[in-house]
Design a protein around this motif. Structure first.
Motif, PDB file in Angstrom:
ATOM      1  N   GLY A 124       0.744  -1.174   0.028  1.00 16.26           N
ATOM      2  CA  GLY A 124      -0.120   0.039  -0.055  1.00 16.26           C
ATOM      3  C   GLY A 124       0.901   1.256  -0.037  1.00 16.26           C
ATOM      4  O   GLY A 124       1.931   0.974   0.214  1.00 16.26           O
ATOM      5  N   GLY A 125       0.303   2.274  -0.270  1.00 14.85           N
ATOM      6  CA  GLY A 125       0.879   3.566  -0.405  1.00 14.85           C
ATOM      7  C   GLY A 125       1.762   3.812  -1.556  1.00 14.85           C
ATOM      8  O   GLY A 125       1.558   3.129  -2.419  1.00 14.85           O
ATOM      9  N   ASP A 126       2.571   4.818  -1.698  1.00 15.34           N
ATOM     10  CA  ASP A 126       3.532   4.987  -2.838  1.00 15.34           C
ATOM     11  C   ASP A 126       4.496   4.156  -3.146  1.00 15.34           C
ATOM     12  O   ASP A 126       5.027   3.116  -1.778  1.00 15.34           O
ATOM     13  CB  ASP A 126       4.023   6.305  -2.731  1.00 15.34           C
ATOM     14  N   GLU A 127       5.324   4.016  -4.096  1.00 17.22           N
ATOM     15  CA  GLU A 127       6.495   3.064  -4.211  1.00 17.22           C
ATOM     16  C   GLU A 127       7.582   3.708  -3.280  1.00 17.22           C
ATOM     17  O   GLU A 127       7.834   4.632  -3.107  1.00 17.22           O
ATOM     18  CB  GLU A 127       6.740   3.008  -5.655  1.00 17.22           C
ATOM     19  N   GLY A 128       8.206   2.471  -2.777  1.00 19.49           N
ATOM     20  CA  GLY A 128       9.465   2.952  -1.881  1.00 19.49           C
ATOM     21  C   GLY A 128       9.294   1.964  -0.785  1.00 19.49           C
ATOM     22  O   GLY A 128       8.440   0.919  -0.494  1.00 19.49           O
ATOM     23  N   THR A 129      10.197   2.359   0.253  1.00 20.51           N
ATOM     24  CA  THR A 129      10.105   1.774   1.644  1.00 20.51           C
ATOM     25  C   THR A 129       9.863   2.555   2.697  1.00 20.51           C
ATOM     26  O   THR A 129      10.027   3.733   2.766  1.00 20.51           O
ATOM     27  CB  THR A 129      11.892   1.263   1.881  1.00 20.51           C
ATOM     28  N   ALA A 130       8.884   1.887   3.540  1.00 21.18           N
ATOM     29  CA  ALA A 130       8.347   2.669   4.544  1.00 21.18           C
ATOM     30  C   ALA A 130       9.440   2.960   5.510  1.00 21.18           C
ATOM     31  O   ALA A 130      10.366   2.351   5.764  1.00 21.18           O
ATOM     32  CB  ALA A 130       7.337   1.571   5.415  1.00 21.18           C
ATOM     33  N   SER A 131       9.202   4.584   6.172  1.00 21.02           N
ATOM     34  CA  SER A 131      10.082   4.783   7.088  1.00 21.02           C
ATOM     35  C   SER A 131      10.271   3.906   8.574  1.00 21.02           C
ATOM     36  O   SER A 131      11.348   4.005   8.967  1.00 21.02           O
ATOM     37  CB  SER A 131       9.822   6.234   7.617  1.00 21.02           C
ATOM     38  N   SER A 132       9.241   3.452   8.717  1.00 19.65           N
ATOM     39  CA  SER A 132       9.284   2.584  10.027  1.00 19.65           C
ATOM     40  C   SER A 132       9.088   1.097   9.521  1.00 19.65           C
ATOM     41  O   SER A 132       8.559   0.768   8.479  1.00 19.65           O
ATOM     42  CB  SER A 132       8.091   2.989  11.059  1.00 19.65           C
ATOM     43  N   ASP A 133       9.735   0.189  10.582  1.00 17.44           N
ATOM     44  CA  ASP A 133       9.694  -1.324  10.327  1.00 17.44           C
ATOM     45  C   ASP A 133       8.459  -1.694  10.969  1.00 17.44           C
ATOM     46  O   ASP A 133       8.326  -3.022  11.009  1.00 17.44           O
ATOM     47  CB  ASP A 133      11.063  -1.827  10.621  1.00 17.44           C
ATOM     48  N   THR A 134       7.591  -0.957  11.402  1.00 20.72           N
ATOM     49  CA  THR A 134       6.318  -1.658  12.516  1.00 20.72           C
ATOM     50  C   THR A 134       5.032  -1.247  11.577  1.00 20.72           C
ATOM     51  O   THR A 134       4.820   0.214  11.147  1.00 20.72           O
ATOM     52  CB  THR A 134       6.379  -0.942  13.732  1.00 20.72           C
ATOM     53  N   ILE A 135       4.331  -1.983  11.209  1.00 22.75           N
ATOM     54  CA  ILE A 135       3.113  -1.714  10.572  1.00 22.75           C
ATOM     55  C   ILE A 135       2.133  -1.536  11.797  1.00 22.75           C
ATOM     56  O   ILE A 135       1.887  -2.480  12.874  1.00 22.75           O
ATOM     57  CB  ILE A 135       2.302  -3.137   9.818  1.00 22.75           C
ATOM     58  N   PRO A 136       1.492   0.046  11.940  1.00 24.38           N
ATOM     59  CA  PRO A 136       0.903   0.191  13.276  1.00 24.38           C
ATOM     60  C   PRO A 136      -0.595  -0.648  13.035  1.00 24.38           C
ATOM     61  O   PRO A 136      -1.082  -1.230  12.231  1.00 24.38           O
ATOM     62  CB  PRO A 136       0.694   1.748  12.901  1.00 24.38           C
ATOM     63  N   LEU A 137      -1.233  -0.463  14.322  1.00 27.38           N
ATOM     64  CA  LEU A 137      -2.490  -1.220  14.650  1.00 27.38           C
ATOM     65  C   LEU A 137      -3.671  -0.637  13.650  1.00 27.38           C
ATOM     66  O   LEU A 137      -4.388  -1.546  13.373  1.00 27.38           O
ATOM     67  CB  LEU A 137      -3.070  -1.028  16.209  1.00 27.38           C
ATOM     68  N   SER A 138      -3.647   0.498  13.166  1.00 29.86           N
ATOM     69  CA  SER A 138      -4.577   0.966  12.487  1.00 29.86           C
ATOM     70  C   SER A 138      -4.500   0.309  10.994  1.00 29.86           C
ATOM     71  O   SER A 138      -5.497   0.501  10.399  1.00 29.86           O
ATOM     72  CB  SER A 138      -4.427   2.731  12.139  1.00 29.86           C
ATOM     73  N   ARG A 139      -3.696  -0.185  10.484  1.00 29.02           N
ATOM     74  CA  ARG A 139      -3.546  -0.905   9.310  1.00 29.02           C
ATOM     75  C   ARG A 139      -3.319  -2.369   9.503  1.00 29.02           C
ATOM     76  O   ARG A 139      -2.930  -2.915   8.569  1.00 29.02           O
ATOM     77  CB  ARG A 139      -2.299  -0.373   8.297  1.00 29.02           C
ATOM     78  N   THR A 140      -3.783  -2.945  10.390  1.00 25.21           N
ATOM     79  CA  THR A 140      -3.810  -4.351  10.704  1.00 25.21           C
ATOM     80  C   THR A 140      -5.514  -4.802  11.096  1.00 25.21           C
ATOM     81  O   THR A 140      -6.076  -4.029  11.604  1.00 25.21           O
ATOM     82  CB  THR A 140      -3.095  -4.818  11.816  1.00 25.21           C
ATOM     83  N   THR A 141      -5.610  -6.115  10.580  1.00 24.78           N
ATOM     84  CA  THR A 141      -6.835  -6.575  10.945  1.00 24.78           C
ATOM     85  C   THR A 141      -6.591  -8.050  11.247  1.00 24.78           C
ATOM     86  O   THR A 141      -5.815  -8.596  11.026  1.00 24.78           O
ATOM     87  CB  THR A 141      -7.931  -6.650   9.897  1.00 24.78           C
ATOM     88  N   VAL A 142      -7.748  -8.445  12.135  1.00 25.19           N
ATOM     89  CA  VAL A 142      -7.971  -9.731  12.639  1.00 25.19           C
ATOM     90  C   VAL A 142      -9.033 -10.300  12.154  1.00 25.19           C
ATOM     91  O   VAL A 142     -10.205  -9.840  11.805  1.00 25.19           O
ATOM     92  CB  VAL A 142      -7.696  -9.985  14.145  1.00 25.19           C
ATOM     93  N   PRO A 143      -9.342 -11.892  11.904  1.00 25.66           N
ATOM     94  CA  PRO A 143     -10.454 -12.466  11.388  1.00 25.66           C
ATOM     95  C   PRO A 143     -11.583 -12.416  12.544  1.00 25.66           C
ATOM     96  O   PRO A 143     -11.263 -12.586  13.790  1.00 25.66           O
ATOM     97  CB  PRO A 143      -9.918 -13.850  11.226  1.00 25.66           C
ATOM     98  N   VAL A 144     -12.466 -12.817  11.962  1.00 20.33           N
ATOM     99  CA  VAL A 144     -13.871 -13.021  12.615  1.00 20.33           C
ATOM    100  C   VAL A 144     -14.300 -14.365  12.529  1.00 20.33           C
ATOM    101  O   VAL A 144     -14.650 -14.638  11.349  1.00 20.33           O
ATOM    102  CB  VAL A 144     -14.939 -11.694  12.210  1.00 20.33           C
ATOM    103  N   GLU A 145     -14.230 -15.022  13.502  1.00 23.11           N
ATOM    104  CA  GLU A 145     -14.793 -16.526  13.531  1.00 23.11           C
ATOM    105  C   GLU A 145     -16.343 -16.563  12.966  1.00 23.11           C
ATOM    106  O   GLU A 145     -17.166 -15.684  13.390  1.00 23.11           O
ATOM    107  CB  GLU A 145     -14.795 -16.958  14.932  1.00 23.11           C
ATOM    108  N   LEU A 146     -16.644 -17.663  12.360  1.00 26.24           N
ATOM    109  CA  LEU A 146     -17.939 -17.856  11.725  1.00 26.24           C
ATOM    110  C   LEU A 146     -18.996 -17.914  12.928  1.00 26.24           C
ATOM    111  O   LEU A 146     -20.045 -17.248  12.721  1.00 26.24           O
ATOM    112  CB  LEU A 146     -18.156 -18.813  10.832  1.00 26.24           C
ATOM    113  N   ASP A 147     -18.565 -18.634  14.080  1.00 30.55           N
ATOM    114  CA  ASP A 147     -19.728 -18.753  15.032  1.00 30.55           C
ATOM    115  C   ASP A 147     -19.869 -17.349  15.733  1.00 30.55           C
ATOM    116  O   ASP A 147     -21.122 -17.248  16.013  1.00 30.55           O
ATOM    117  CB  ASP A 147     -19.284 -19.853  16.097  1.00 30.55           C
ATOM    118  N   ARG A 148     -18.854 -16.587  15.839  1.00 35.54           N
ATOM    119  CA  ARG A 148     -19.082 -15.313  16.404  1.00 35.54           C
ATOM    120  C   ARG A 148     -19.793 -14.316  15.680  1.00 35.54           C
ATOM    121  O   ARG A 148     -20.947 -13.691  16.006  1.00 35.54           O
ATOM    122  CB  ARG A 148     -17.841 -14.658  16.836  1.00 35.54           C
TER     123      ARG A 148
END
Length: 438
Positions: A124-148
């Protein structure tokens, strides 16, 4: 000797057993820590990603993928806060540059019902290397279980879902099977065109073009969704534009129908313009010195124009006064045109012919005046005559000018006699003897 040999053989067997035991133990340990050893020996670089929860991320086991292709492994998971964990991801060399400046990450299940999970990295974003080596929580997702997910539905919705699944089973059990068979039968005919389509989508440089297209679409989507009402405004404008096009469809159709002829004319015009531009370029090169000197000329002309402004202002009123006279001259000019048309022809031919020859040729007397004349043209003799006549008319009185006449007697006044003194003197001057001229 036998006793010593036996003991020696037992010692050798013991040593062999110890070696085998150590090897088996080392092999077991290596197999147990196979993931850790492989991760340590695997080349690459480490990036980190923050997630809201730990969904069975197992160090040295959970894979890291991009578009379903494994490119790394999770090397560690550590809690940061109560609702956030930090995972270390070791990825292959060169992958980080392809993630862009704003990559994202998601924990996804390998099957619909969960069980095993993997971490998917999304460029994502423009071409190049990110300035930080950490992907913040705002750009991560976790799965939602089918039973939930199903727990969030009310009982009526879950019952309706069960009936829909039952009806879907009955559909596939009857005509759905035949439709699926028809689809399978028709699929081979569509696979070849689909393959060509997918090949074309990859572009001329498959390793670059498709990635750039996806990155461009992502940048476009990010710009469209930057403001909540921007996409709505675009769609509203598109609707208005479509409405206008629908209303003016006939003129638009006429324009499209005449477009080929217009393009043809435009092509020929552009060809002629190209020739004109070539000539203009040559002319402009020759005109550059003039243009350079034009600045000085304009600087000198400016005072002249400033001084001429009052004159121009006065000339305007003069032109207004002259206009009636010019309008009256129009009939006169037409009459003069007729007069000139009458003069043109025989009159001008006579003037340019015998009259001009007579005026410009020298005078030579003939007949009784033979022997008289001069080398001067006739018009000069005529001018001398007029001048002499003017001198003769200098006598003036109160009534005006008068021609002076002076009577006198000369040697040749008495005519008809053989004794003519003028002839005698003429004969003497010419060398002839005798009073009679013989």
């Amino acid at each position: 000797m036998i006793r010593r040999g036996f003991l020696t053989r037992d010692g050798f067997v013991f040593r062999i057993g110890a070696v085998v035991t150590v090897v088996l133990l080392a092999t077991g340990i290596a197999l147990f820590y196979k993931g850790s050893i492989g991760t340590v020996l695997r080349p690459g670089e480490t990036v980190h990603a923050e997630f809201a929860r730990d969904y069975w991320l197992r160090p040295n086991v959970t894979k890291v993928k991009i578009a379903g292709v494994p490119i790394g492994v999770v090397t560690g998971v550590e809690p940061v806060q109560q609702d956030k964990i930090r995972a270390a991801l070791k990825i292959d060399p060169g992958i980080r540059e392809k993630l862009g400046k704003a990559p994202s990450a998601a924990i996804r299940p390998t099957t619909l019902f969960g069980g095993n999970y993997y971490v998917e990295l999304l460029p994502g974003g423009d071409e190049g290397t990110a300035s930080s080596d950490t992907i913040p929580l705002s750009r991560t997702t976790v799965p939602v279980e089918l039973d939930r997910v199903l727990e969030e539905f009310p009982p009526s919705t879950r019952a309706s879902t069960q009936r829909a699944i039952r009806d879907l089973d009955e559909t596939f059990g009857r005509k759905g099977v035949e439709a699926a068979r028809d689809l399978v039968d028709a699929a081979p005919d569509t696979l070849a065109p689909t393959g060509r389509l997918l090949q074309a989508v990859r572009g001329t440089r498959p390793e670059v073009d498709l990635a750039k297209v996806v990155s461009g679409l992502e940048s476009t989507a990010r710009q469209l969704t930057r403001r909540d009402d921007q996409l709505d405004n675009i769609l509203q404008s598109l609707r208005d534009t479509t409405s206008v096009l629908a209303t003016e469809r006939r003129p638009l159709a006429n324009t499209i129908s005449t477009a080929p002829g217009t393009l043809k004319e435009t092509r020929s015009t552009m060809g002629a313009l190209d020739k004109t531009l070539v000539r203009l370029e040559k002319t402009s090169k020759a005109a550059r010195p003039t243009a350079r000197n034009l600045a000085g000329l304009l600087k000198r002309t400016d005072p002249v124009l400033r001084n001429a402004r009052p004159l121009v202002r006065d000339v305007r009123s003069l032109l207004q006064d002259v206009r009636p006279a010019v309008e009256r001259l129009v009939p006169t000019v037409r009459t003069a045109t007729g007069v000139l048309d009458d003069v043109r022809g025989p009159v001008l031919d006579r003037v340019n012919g015998p009259i001009m020859r007579t005026v410009l040729s020298p005078y030579r007397g003939t007949g009784p005046y033979e022997g008289t004349g001069a080398d001067r043209p006739f018009y000069q003799e005529l001018a001398y005559m007029i001048s002499g006549f003017g001198n003769a008319s200098k006598l003036t009185d109160r009534n005006g000018a008068a021609v002076a006449i002076e009577p006198g007697i000369s040697l040749g006044s008495v005519g008809g006699t053989p004794l003519n003194l003028e002839r005698l003197l003429g004969n003497v001057g010419s060398g002839q003897g005798g009073a009679d001229g013989n």
